[in-house]
Design a protein around this motif. Structure first.
Motif, PDB file in Angstrom:
ATOM      1  N   VAL A  30      35.520  35.364  46.502  1.00 33.64           N
ATOM      2  CA  VAL A  30      35.003  36.629  45.973  1.00 33.64           C
ATOM      3  C   VAL A  30      35.960  37.174  44.920  1.00 33.64           C
ATOM      4  CG1 VAL A  30      34.499  39.038  46.568  1.00 33.64           C
ATOM      5  CG2 VAL A  30      33.662  37.178  48.019  1.00 33.64           C
ATOM      6  N   ARG A  31      37.240  37.111  45.194  1.00 34.10           N
ATOM      7  CA  ARG A  31      38.241  37.592  44.245  1.00 34.10           C
ATOM      8  C   ARG A  31      38.209  36.785  42.951  1.00 34.10           C
ATOM      9  NH1 ARG A  31      43.043  40.456  43.783  1.00 34.10           N
ATOM     10  NH2 ARG A  31      44.647  39.392  42.582  1.00 34.10           N
ATOM     11  N   LEU A  32      38.089  35.466  43.074  1.00 33.22           N
ATOM     12  CA  LEU A  32      38.027  34.601  41.901  1.00 33.22           C
ATOM     13  C   LEU A  32      36.787  34.911  41.062  1.00 33.22           C
ATOM     14  CD1 LEU A  32      39.258  32.208  40.352  1.00 33.22           C
ATOM     15  CD2 LEU A  32      37.845  30.719  41.755  1.00 33.22           C
ATOM     16  N   ALA A  33      35.662  35.116  41.711  1.00 39.12           N
ATOM     17  CA  ALA A  33      34.433  35.456  40.990  1.00 39.12           C
ATOM     18  C   ALA A  33      34.575  36.803  40.287  1.00 39.12           C
ATOM     19  CB  ALA A  33      33.248  35.473  41.952  1.00 39.12           C
ATOM     20  N   TYR A  34      35.174  37.775  40.960  1.00 44.10           N
ATOM     21  CA  TYR A  34      35.380  39.096  40.361  1.00 44.10           C
ATOM     22  C   TYR A  34      36.268  38.992  39.128  1.00 44.10           C
ATOM     23  CZ  TYR A  34      37.250  43.769  39.677  1.00 44.10           C
ATOM     24  OH  TYR A  34      37.646  44.953  39.120  1.00 44.10           O
ATOM     25  N   LEU A  35      37.375  38.257  39.242  1.00 41.52           N
ATOM     26  CA  LEU A  35      38.276  38.111  38.106  1.00 41.52           C
ATOM     27  C   LEU A  35      37.600  37.397  36.934  1.00 41.52           C
ATOM     28  CD1 LEU A  35      41.613  37.231  39.926  1.00 41.52           C
ATOM     29  CD2 LEU A  35      41.042  39.332  38.726  1.00 41.52           C
ATOM     30  N   ALA A  36      36.790  36.396  37.238  1.00 41.02           N
ATOM     31  CA  ALA A  36      36.092  35.670  36.179  1.00 41.02           C
ATOM     32  C   ALA A  36      35.123  36.592  35.436  1.00 41.02           C
ATOM     33  CB  ALA A  36      35.351  34.469  36.760  1.00 41.02           C
ATOM     34  N   VAL A  37      34.391  37.408  36.170  1.00 45.93           N
ATOM     35  CA  VAL A  37      33.425  38.313  35.542  1.00 45.93           C
ATOM     36  C   VAL A  37      34.143  39.376  34.718  1.00 45.93           C
ATOM     37  CG1 VAL A  37      31.679  40.074  36.017  1.00 45.93           C
ATOM     38  CG2 VAL A  37      31.608  37.897  37.218  1.00 45.93           C
ATOM     39  N   THR A  38      35.193  39.974  35.264  1.00 41.91           N
ATOM     40  CA  THR A  38      35.892  41.029  34.524  1.00 41.91           C
ATOM     41  C   THR A  38      36.553  40.481  33.268  1.00 41.91           C
ATOM     42  OG1 THR A  38      37.845  40.759  35.929  1.00 41.91           O
ATOM     43  CG2 THR A  38      36.287  42.502  36.526  1.00 41.91           C
ATOM     44  N   GLN A  39      37.132  39.295  33.356  1.00 44.20           N
ATOM     45  CA  GLN A  39      37.745  38.699  32.170  1.00 44.20           C
ATOM     46  C   GLN A  39      36.697  38.325  31.124  1.00 44.20           C
ATOM     47  OE1 GLN A  39      40.997  38.470  31.335  1.00 44.20           O
ATOM     48  NE2 GLN A  39      41.290  39.724  33.155  1.00 44.20           N
ATOM     49  N   THR A  40      35.525  37.911  31.579  1.00 41.69           N
ATOM     50  CA  THR A  40      34.451  37.562  30.656  1.00 41.69           C
ATOM     51  C   THR A  40      34.035  38.776  29.830  1.00 41.69           C
ATOM     52  OG1 THR A  40      33.645  35.869  32.170  1.00 41.69           O
ATOM     53  CG2 THR A  40      32.106  36.657  30.509  1.00 41.69           C
ATOM     54  N   PHE A  41      33.979  39.954  30.455  1.00 41.69           N
ATOM     55  CA  PHE A  41      33.597  41.154  29.732  1.00 41.69           C
ATOM     56  C   PHE A  41      34.767  41.779  28.973  1.00 41.69           C
ATOM     57  CE2 PHE A  41      30.121  41.052  32.880  1.00 41.69           C
ATOM     58  CZ  PHE A  41      29.058  41.068  31.981  1.00 41.69           C
ATOM     59  N   ALA A  42      35.994  41.567  29.412  1.00 42.24           N
ATOM     60  CA  ALA A  42      37.155  42.168  28.757  1.00 42.24           C
ATOM     61  C   ALA A  42      37.533  41.436  27.476  1.00 42.24           C
ATOM     62  CB  ALA A  42      38.347  42.177  29.706  1.00 42.24           C
ATOM     63  N   THR A  43      37.385  40.136  27.460  1.00 42.49           N
ATOM     64  CA  THR A  43      37.816  39.349  26.305  1.00 42.49           C
ATOM     65  C   THR A  43      37.071  39.726  25.028  1.00 42.49           C
ATOM     66  OG1 THR A  43      38.477  37.554  27.763  1.00 42.49           O
ATOM     67  CG2 THR A  43      38.161  37.009  25.451  1.00 42.49           C
ATOM     68  N   PRO A  44      35.739  39.779  25.012  1.00 44.73           N
ATOM     69  CA  PRO A  44      35.061  40.163  23.766  1.00 44.73           C
ATOM     70  C   PRO A  44      35.386  41.584  23.312  1.00 44.73           C
ATOM     71  CG  PRO A  44      33.489  39.221  25.297  1.00 44.73           C
ATOM     72  CD  PRO A  44      34.778  39.384  26.028  1.00 44.73           C
ATOM     73  N   ARG A  45      35.707  42.449  24.254  1.00 47.53           N
ATOM     74  CA  ARG A  45      36.044  43.825  23.897  1.00 47.53           C
ATOM     75  C   ARG A  45      37.410  43.896  23.228  1.00 47.53           C
ATOM     76  NH1 ARG A  45      38.556  48.323  26.156  1.00 47.53           N
ATOM     77  NH2 ARG A  45      39.319  47.112  27.900  1.00 47.53           N
ATOM     78  N   LEU A  46      38.343  43.025  23.632  1.00 43.42           N
ATOM     79  CA  LEU A  46      39.695  43.076  23.088  1.00 43.42           C
ATOM     80  C   LEU A  46      39.851  42.300  21.781  1.00 43.42           C
ATOM     81  CD1 LEU A  46      41.785  42.679  26.349  1.00 43.42           C
ATOM     82  CD2 LEU A  46      41.430  44.749  25.014  1.00 43.42           C
ATOM     83  N   LEU A  47      38.999  41.341  21.528  1.00 41.18           N
ATOM     84  CA  LEU A  47      39.149  40.512  20.327  1.00 41.18           C
ATOM     85  C   LEU A  47      39.107  41.319  19.026  1.00 41.18           C
ATOM     86  CD1 LEU A  47      37.198  37.256  21.234  1.00 41.18           C
ATOM     87  CD2 LEU A  47      39.658  37.538  20.957  1.00 41.18           C
TER      88      LEU A  47
END
Length: 83
Positions: A30-47
């Motif tokens: 569950v933690r791994l899935a949460y981190l994957a989803v949050t990083q997926t949405f954070a990366t395009p925002r930070l680029l």
């Protein structure tokens, strides 16, 4: 000694003991899935952000962390032992 099984879909109606390793494995997934989803949405925002905008966000986040630290006067709340 009987081997312990993890609870799987379809086994919920049967009585199955949960071993601590199954609970830890489920929590890790569950933690791994949460981190994957949050990083997926954070990366395009930070680029598209400039370094100055990133620095401003870091300062704002540091300020948000410093407020509860000041309210606690540097003391951490005692954690209760799990068990």
């Amino acid at each position: 000694m009987r081997a312990r099984k993890c609870i799987r879909a379809g086994q919920l109606s049967q009585k199955v003991t949960r071993s601590p390793s199954c609970v830890i494995a489920a929590h890790s997934l569950v933690r791994l899935a949460y981190l994957a989803v949050t990083q997926t949405f954070a990366t395009p925002r930070l680029l598209p952000m400039t370094d100055r905008e990133k620095d401003a966000e870091i300062l704002a986040l540091r300020h948000q962390l410093s407020i509860p630290q000041r309210q606690l006067d540097g003391k951490r709340p005692a954690s209760k032992p799990r068990g």
